[in-house]
Design a protein around this motif. Sequence first.
Motif, short mmCIF file in Angstrom:
data_model
loop_
_atom_site.label_atom_id
_atom_site.label_comp_id
_atom_site.label_asym_id
_atom_site.label_seq_id
_atom_site.Cartn_x
_atom_site.Cartn_y
_atom_site.Cartn_z
N SER A 163 0.74 -1.18 0.07
CA SER A 163 -0.15 0.00 0.02
C SER A 163 0.97 1.30 -0.17
O SER A 163 2.13 1.24 0.13
CB SER A 163 -1.01 0.10 1.26
N GLY A 180 -8.28 5.82 5.40
CA GLY A 180 -7.98 4.61 5.02
C GLY A 180 -8.24 3.62 6.00
O GLY A 180 -9.10 3.87 6.96
N ALA A 181 -7.89 2.36 5.83
CA ALA A 181 -8.26 1.22 6.67
C ALA A 181 -6.89 0.46 6.93
O ALA A 181 -6.02 0.20 6.18
CB ALA A 181 -9.30 0.33 6.01
N GLN A 218 1.96 -4.89 3.01
CA GLN A 218 0.96 -5.16 3.90
C GLN A 218 1.19 -6.58 4.98
O GLN A 218 0.15 -6.67 5.90
CB GLN A 218 -0.57 -5.82 2.94
N THR A 238 -10.04 -4.04 13.65
CA THR A 238 -9.95 -3.14 12.34
C THR A 238 -10.15 -1.78 12.85
O THR A 238 -11.04 -1.37 13.59
CB THR A 238 -10.68 -3.48 11.40
N GLY A 263 -10.45 2.47 11.39
CA GLY A 263 -10.87 3.38 10.05
C GLY A 263 -10.58 4.86 10.41
O GLY A 263 -10.06 5.24 11.48
N THR A 312 -4.98 -2.27 5.15
CA THR A 312 -6.03 -3.31 4.21
C THR A 312 -6.53 -2.31 3.32
O THR A 312 -7.22 -2.96 2.63
CB THR A 312 -6.95 -3.65 5.44
N SER A 313 -6.34 -1.12 3.12
CA SER A 313 -6.68 -0.37 2.07
C SER A 313 -5.33 -0.03 1.02
O SER A 313 -4.23 -0.01 1.80
CB SER A 313 -7.30 0.79 2.30
N GLU A 314 -5.66 0.44 -0.12
CA GLU A 314 -4.50 0.60 -0.98
C GLU A 314 -3.53 1.94 -0.56
O GLU A 314 -2.52 2.01 -1.03
CB GLU A 314 -4.93 0.79 -2.60
N THR A 315 -4.33 2.90 -0.05
CA THR A 315 -3.76 4.00 0.30
C THR A 315 -4.28 4.36 1.74
O THR A 315 -5.36 4.13 2.19
CB THR A 315 -4.15 5.31 -0.46
N VAL A 316 -3.23 4.85 2.54
CA VAL A 316 -3.56 5.12 4.01
C VAL A 316 -2.73 6.72 4.10
O VAL A 316 -1.89 6.77 3.76
CB VAL A 316 -2.84 4.07 4.95
#
Length: 547
Positions: free
Chosen positions: A465, A516-517, A482, A524, A526, A539-543
Amino acid sequence: MNQALSQIAAADVPWLWLTARTLGICAWVASSAVVIIGLTMSTRLFGSRVSMRSMTTLHRAAATFTLVFVVGHILSLIPDPYAKLTLLDAFVPGLAPNNTFATALGTIAFLSLIVVSLAGIFRSRFSAKAWKAVHSLAYIVWPLVSIHYIVMGTDAMATWSLAMIGFVSGLLVLLLLRRGFVTPQRAVGRASRRAIRPQAGFDERSAELTVTRVIDETADAKTFVFSVPDSHLGAFRYSPGQFLTLRIPSDVTGSVARCYSLSSSPDTDSDWRVTVKRTPAGYASNWLCDNVRVGTKLQALRPGGTFTPRDGMDELLLFAGGSGITPIMSIIKSALAGQRARVTLVYANRDEASIIFRDELRDLARMHPGQLVIHHWLASVSGIPTGSNVTEALASHRDAEIFVCGPAPFMDLVTSTARNFGWPGAKVHVEEFRSLEGDPFAPRSAAPSANRRGGDGVGVLTRTSVAKVELDGQTHEVDWPQDASLVDAMLDAGLDAPYSCLEGVCATCECKLVKGAVESESATHGDGDRVLGCQVRPTSETVSVRF
């Protein structure tokens, strides 16, 4: 002798005019002292050689003398036939018949003094912002008094007077230059404390501290005063409420690591202090109390922790139980030094002999009446605190930020009562420590971890990510595999990531998940969550995160 005195008394000597001149000069000197002492305090010119408590006493005494001399100056002028000044002239700028402009400046300075003095008497009724606004009036007093003295003072152009004015003015210029170019210690924010650390590659995570003093606080608690090597002073800047991680020698495991809160304040102390209370069957606390002497050297990680007040917190409600007073003491001293907040402390102990910092707390309360209020709760007198006792304290401070530190049952009582009372969770701050299992002093390997390699050591494909990291006021983009923690990704990218234990205990690496996540082993997370950088994976592509 009597004949000489009689001749003087019989002579036509303008005693009222001489008295007014003398008191006027004294008022100018006292107001100069107020400004000089104030600038000396704000720039921490004397470091720890002169306590802030002593400087505050001098500052207030000089301000009081200034007001007394000004009142005496005015009372001497009103009956003086040469001055032709009325009581109304003294309170309304622009009415005096002689030197109207210069007299008006003196009147404005006098009125400003009255306002600041009255505000100081009723300080407990003001918020920190309101008090700061009122106190700012004090800054105009010295310039106005100086102009008034130079224009109207009979002695202003005398050689000795000009020398005095020149000396004071030069000293003030030097202090103002120091204030402008040498940042006061209390003005350094959390981000700046990290920013002034040495560059990456320098061995800055830990340093060998030397004990310079050992203070017996109670029968089972001691304060250890440390000096930090000059090469690590930047890395060891800290905020009130933070802690040090100490490495304690052990014959069984080689060493153990323990976190101890700093009881010193970055605003009032030039040394680093941790206060340790013996814990039954606790190896580290007993070893420190039994073995540490002046000259003992201990390895420590740089300060960490998020149990720190933010700018803008006008009212603090502090709950401490036993040795939980250590980070609370740091917070109190900083809040009082900067006159930033009204502080109420509820401090629970077994008995009076168990009160850590008893004398220092008493002196602080005397020095800051109204701004600091202390409620001692002794189990030997009133029993164990209950929810109703906590509710009583909460009811009087509905807008306060709550900070809690002490034994687990005590902290649970305060936090659960505050929650039931409807207190916002974001305004309740809790400090707790757990024993570290690993060795936070061990050097971190720059090589990829085993789970990011195949069995033969060949790298395997891992999804990556992109993390946008806001650190020290700058934004960086780093690749974040990741299967790696945020701290690992930042360190691999060459960033000076704030971290200490890497176990999710010390909270040094806590940051805000802006967008992001991410996930940790237990949950988890957010947008808007506070997370530990050493424990989360993307867990997301961008954070996006902010330290």
